[in-house]
Scaffold this motif. Structure first.
Motif, PDB file in Angstrom:
ATOM      1  N   TYR A 162      -7.620 -50.755 -61.350  1.00  0.00           N
ATOM      2  CA  TYR A 162      -8.423 -51.655 -60.522  1.00  0.00           C
ATOM      3  C   TYR A 162      -8.915 -52.824 -61.359  1.00  0.00           C
ATOM      4  O   TYR A 162      -8.832 -53.975 -60.965  1.00  0.00           O
ATOM      5  CB  TYR A 162      -9.631 -50.939 -59.918  1.00  0.00           C
ATOM      6  CG  TYR A 162      -9.275 -49.823 -58.961  1.00  0.00           C
ATOM      7  CD1 TYR A 162      -8.043 -49.793 -58.303  1.00  0.00           C
ATOM      8  CD2 TYR A 162     -10.197 -48.808 -58.701  1.00  0.00           C
ATOM      9  CE1 TYR A 162      -7.732 -48.766 -57.427  1.00  0.00           C
ATOM     10  CE2 TYR A 162      -9.894 -47.784 -57.824  1.00  0.00           C
ATOM     11  CZ  TYR A 162      -8.662 -47.760 -57.188  1.00  0.00           C
ATOM     12  OH  TYR A 162      -8.365 -46.764 -56.335  1.00  0.00           O
ATOM     13  N   LEU A 202      -7.855 -53.977 -64.163  1.00  0.00           N
ATOM     14  CA  LEU A 202      -6.835 -54.846 -64.764  1.00  0.00           C
ATOM     15  C   LEU A 202      -6.084 -55.644 -63.700  1.00  0.00           C
ATOM     16  O   LEU A 202      -5.876 -56.853 -63.842  1.00  0.00           O
ATOM     17  CB  LEU A 202      -5.850 -54.006 -65.575  1.00  0.00           C
ATOM     18  CG  LEU A 202      -6.461 -53.329 -66.812  1.00  0.00           C
ATOM     19  CD1 LEU A 202      -5.528 -52.269 -67.364  1.00  0.00           C
ATOM     20  CD2 LEU A 202      -6.769 -54.395 -67.871  1.00  0.00           C
ATOM     21  N   ASN A 203      -5.723 -54.941 -62.641  1.00  0.00           N
ATOM     22  CA  ASN A 203      -4.825 -55.582 -61.672  1.00  0.00           C
ATOM     23  C   ASN A 203      -5.440 -55.786 -60.293  1.00  0.00           C
ATOM     24  O   ASN A 203      -4.808 -56.408 -59.428  1.00  0.00           O
ATOM     25  CB  ASN A 203      -3.563 -54.747 -61.514  1.00  0.00           C
ATOM     26  CG  ASN A 203      -2.959 -54.414 -62.858  1.00  0.00           C
ATOM     27  OD1 ASN A 203      -2.865 -55.295 -63.728  1.00  0.00           O
ATOM     28  ND2 ASN A 203      -2.583 -53.165 -63.057  1.00  0.00           N
ATOM     29  N   GLY A 204      -6.580 -55.223 -60.072  1.00  0.00           N
ATOM     30  CA  GLY A 204      -7.148 -55.299 -58.733  1.00  0.00           C
ATOM     31  C   GLY A 204      -6.723 -54.101 -57.913  1.00  0.00           C
ATOM     32  O   GLY A 204      -5.680 -53.481 -58.164  1.00  0.00           O
ATOM     33  N   ALA A 205      -7.564 -53.762 -56.961  1.00  0.00           N
ATOM     34  CA  ALA A 205      -7.283 -52.601 -56.148  1.00  0.00           C
ATOM     35  C   ALA A 205      -6.350 -52.966 -54.996  1.00  0.00           C
ATOM     36  O   ALA A 205      -5.555 -52.140 -54.558  1.00  0.00           O
ATOM     37  CB  ALA A 205      -8.595 -52.027 -55.600  1.00  0.00           C
ATOM     38  N   LEU A 206      -6.463 -54.169 -54.538  1.00  0.00           N
ATOM     39  CA  LEU A 206      -5.686 -54.534 -53.356  1.00  0.00           C
ATOM     40  C   LEU A 206      -4.283 -54.998 -53.737  1.00  0.00           C
ATOM     41  O   LEU A 206      -4.059 -55.501 -54.835  1.00  0.00           O
ATOM     42  CB  LEU A 206      -6.408 -55.662 -52.611  1.00  0.00           C
ATOM     43  CG  LEU A 206      -7.761 -55.295 -52.037  1.00  0.00           C
ATOM     44  CD1 LEU A 206      -8.122 -56.238 -50.910  1.00  0.00           C
ATOM     45  CD2 LEU A 206      -7.765 -53.865 -51.535  1.00  0.00           C
ATOM     46  N   PRO A 207      -3.397 -54.782 -52.816  1.00  0.00           N
ATOM     47  CA  PRO A 207      -2.022 -55.242 -53.061  1.00  0.00           C
ATOM     48  C   PRO A 207      -2.023 -56.767 -53.159  1.00  0.00           C
ATOM     49  O   PRO A 207      -2.753 -57.442 -52.444  1.00  0.00           O
ATOM     50  CB  PRO A 207      -1.280 -54.762 -51.809  1.00  0.00           C
ATOM     51  CG  PRO A 207      -2.327 -54.604 -50.760  1.00  0.00           C
ATOM     52  CD  PRO A 207      -3.589 -54.249 -51.475  1.00  0.00           C
ATOM     53  N   ARG A 208      -1.259 -57.266 -54.047  1.00  0.00           N
ATOM     54  CA  ARG A 208      -1.256 -58.714 -54.213  1.00  0.00           C
ATOM     55  C   ARG A 208      -0.424 -59.380 -53.145  1.00  0.00           C
ATOM     56  O   ARG A 208       0.670 -58.913 -52.848  1.00  0.00           O
ATOM     57  CB  ARG A 208      -0.655 -59.057 -55.564  1.00  0.00           C
ATOM     58  CG  ARG A 208      -1.277 -58.231 -56.612  1.00  0.00           C
ATOM     59  CD  ARG A 208      -1.004 -58.816 -57.924  1.00  0.00           C
ATOM     60  NE  ARG A 208      -1.777 -58.059 -58.885  1.00  0.00           N
ATOM     61  CZ  ARG A 208      -1.593 -58.215 -60.180  1.00  0.00           C
ATOM     62  NH1 ARG A 208      -0.707 -59.070 -60.609  1.00  0.00           N
ATOM     63  NH2 ARG A 208      -2.345 -57.531 -60.996  1.00  0.00           N
TER      64      ARG A 208
END
Lengths: 205, 205, 205, 205
Positions: free
Chosen positions: B195, B197-203
């Motif tokens: 979460y 590092l990349n975020g929880a939501l789909p990009r």
DNA sequence: TATGAATGAGGTTTCATTCAT
DNA sequence: TATGAATGAAACCTCATTCAT
């Protein structure tokens, strides 16, 4: 043993005034609990804040424990209701998440008591309080599940972990936002939302 | 009240034995503090764990407060040292962040005392403890700053907000990981790292 | 604290109404004292029975202690008066003893307050109450002395011991007769009278 | 959590000394309870008698209630045991009754606590205490039943009423014998026994 | 090195009582 | 006549701490 006095309908005016005073007492209690935690808060602390003697509190409250439980219940229910309203509002998933996170962090200070309740073990009425906390977490989870249903989120999205992470972000900043103006709190809330939504690190191109 | 034992010239052997016993006492104290919090922990609780009577503790410790402060100091320093080592190790920024987060969550339980220290206001030695906490936060901040210097992160990266968010994620899961096996904790830590590092939501593609 | 009402010149009608209310208050107090004893009875208990608030009692009564003392005095005087009437009535010595014993046991429950007064030491107004108790005992003694004078009893009859024994029989059954119907109480009273008059054991022929 | 200290075998000498002190505490409590009744007796009263501070009592006793319960239990059991021994001894029915009545009246003062326990409603441990009281009454009843079996008493002898009457005589004299020398108490006990056995009134020839 | 005994300060709570309204 | 609000004293109890042994 019918209590005539209790049955006699009190004038609504009087009743309201009484309730207001009771609220004042509970507010004072809330403030002290928030500042010191349940164990370290003394009835004298609370009474002092109202210009009363410790014993006089018992005119409005059954016990320190009962006061604590009620304070937590009230705050917790308010907290939950506000989040529920936000998450149920129309708007994109992202918007609602941002709004929920923001309101949590803004109200955190005032509702610090709930935070205490969640963190201190072996507290009076702990069971019910945990229930309120779990409910709060469920609210977040539910919005994610709705996101899955609406195909905004992948099928295998881990709703629980995401809810936990959001909650952690919400609560984790309590100390950092103490005595900070709302603007700054809002700025931090936005950052946290960004991190959660898009990640903190720049994306590999 | 000067510690009689401290006044006596001791053979190194004896001194070591004494210190060991002192460590046992502090460990017992730590365990009780972690389980009940400072106020709810009694000297009897601690003594019981060692098969001593409450009064006997004072042979090793000046006061309950002093014991608490020292326990927190030790744990906090250990915590900080471990994080410092991890963050200073070679490897990519991402790897180090993941490792730091993981060790925090794994040790959280055992070191719950620090958490208590951070959450209960008006505690003995609170000032020093806050200092330790700030230091911990700085460690995270520093690694981000190093990231900027190494051009792994953009110039305007908000090191403080990022550190706060990471800390929040670290601490926020304490309750969720209680009584959970290390494997599961590690799994959650990985999720949280994702979460962050990349975020929880789909990009959005 | 002078009773304001008492200072005002009152119309006889008003005075009577006030007195009636005062009697109600004292009756309520008596009931609560009988049920719980002096120390365990609270002003709230008494007030509840009347549909009043505790503070309102002080319009009729100077203090809890004063109320207790007056209740005891009234009940005690009534008790004494009834016994005096019975013992003074015409009839054989035996008849009068039986009648006295019976009325005591029947009224014991209602007048339990006197019993309390006799049994709890260090009670307010204890001195006066003891005086009433002694008077009661004297009434019994006097009837025996009259018996001696009338040659129904031997010259060396121990009036005091006999009175004590009778009183003991009267009071001793309080617990045994609680919640029992009058018939059964009367039966027990008759038995006790038999024992006292003729002895419990069969006479050697 | 094994308590090494508690498990360590205490020297018998020490254990005995501790028990003795505990007995002293309970004796002081008994004296105060006897003098004032449970509610009016304060922990300060008890502590004063021992030259202690109120809080120090809790080193020996769990609570005021627990102390009261234990005091009553001890006294009550002693009382019962003594009566049982007397009633079981060889001798005529009359002799045993006289002896039982005498010992009761002689020990009444010291055991006043039991009397209190029997008379105050809503007392801690009341249930168990009532049980002890009932047992005492049963002891008397049993001796009468044995009398019937041995044909010393008629088939239709009312054992319960007789036991009640005897108990009433035993207890009723408490106040009359306060501060009286044993000789006088014995004299009164003899009188009471006479009354019970043969009746107080002269027999019609 | 540890204990047993005691302290004393402080905590929550109860309750009779007061008094302006 | 009664209330609502508050008082203040005293109660029971807990616990960190001390100290002779």
């Amino acid at each position: 043993m019918a209590n005539r006095a209790a049955l006699r309908a009190k004038s609504p005016h009087l009743a309201k005034k009484q309730d207001r005073r009771r609220d004042e007492v509970l507010d004072a209690a809330a403030a002290v609990f928030a500042a010191k935690g349940f164990h370290d808060a003394t009835t004298r602390d609370i009474a002092d804040r109202l210009g009363l003697l410790p014993g006089s509190l018992y005119y409005y409250v059954e016990s320190k424990e009962a006061a604590f439980a009620e304070v937590c219940r009230r705050r917790g229910e308010g907290f939950n209701a506000r989040l529920a309203a936000i998450l149920a509002a129309p708007g994109s998933l992202e918007d609602r998440l941002r709004a929920g996170l923001l309101q949590h962090m803004l109200h955190n200070r005032a509702d610090l008591v709930s935070t205490i309740a969640m963190s201190e073990r072996a507290l009076p009425g702990w069971r019910d309080l945990r229930a309120l906390g779990r409910l709060y977490q469920r609210l977040w989870e539910r919005v994610f599940r709705a996101g899955i249903a609406a195909r905004e989120l992948p099928r295998d999205f881990d709703c629980r972990a995401a809810a936990l992470a959001l909650l952690a972000l919400c609560n984790g900043a309590v100390h950092a936002t103490e005595n900070k103006p709302p603007r700054e709190i809002a700025r931090l809330a936005a950052r946290f939302a960004d991190y959660f939504l898009n990640g903190a690190l720049p994306r590999p191109a």
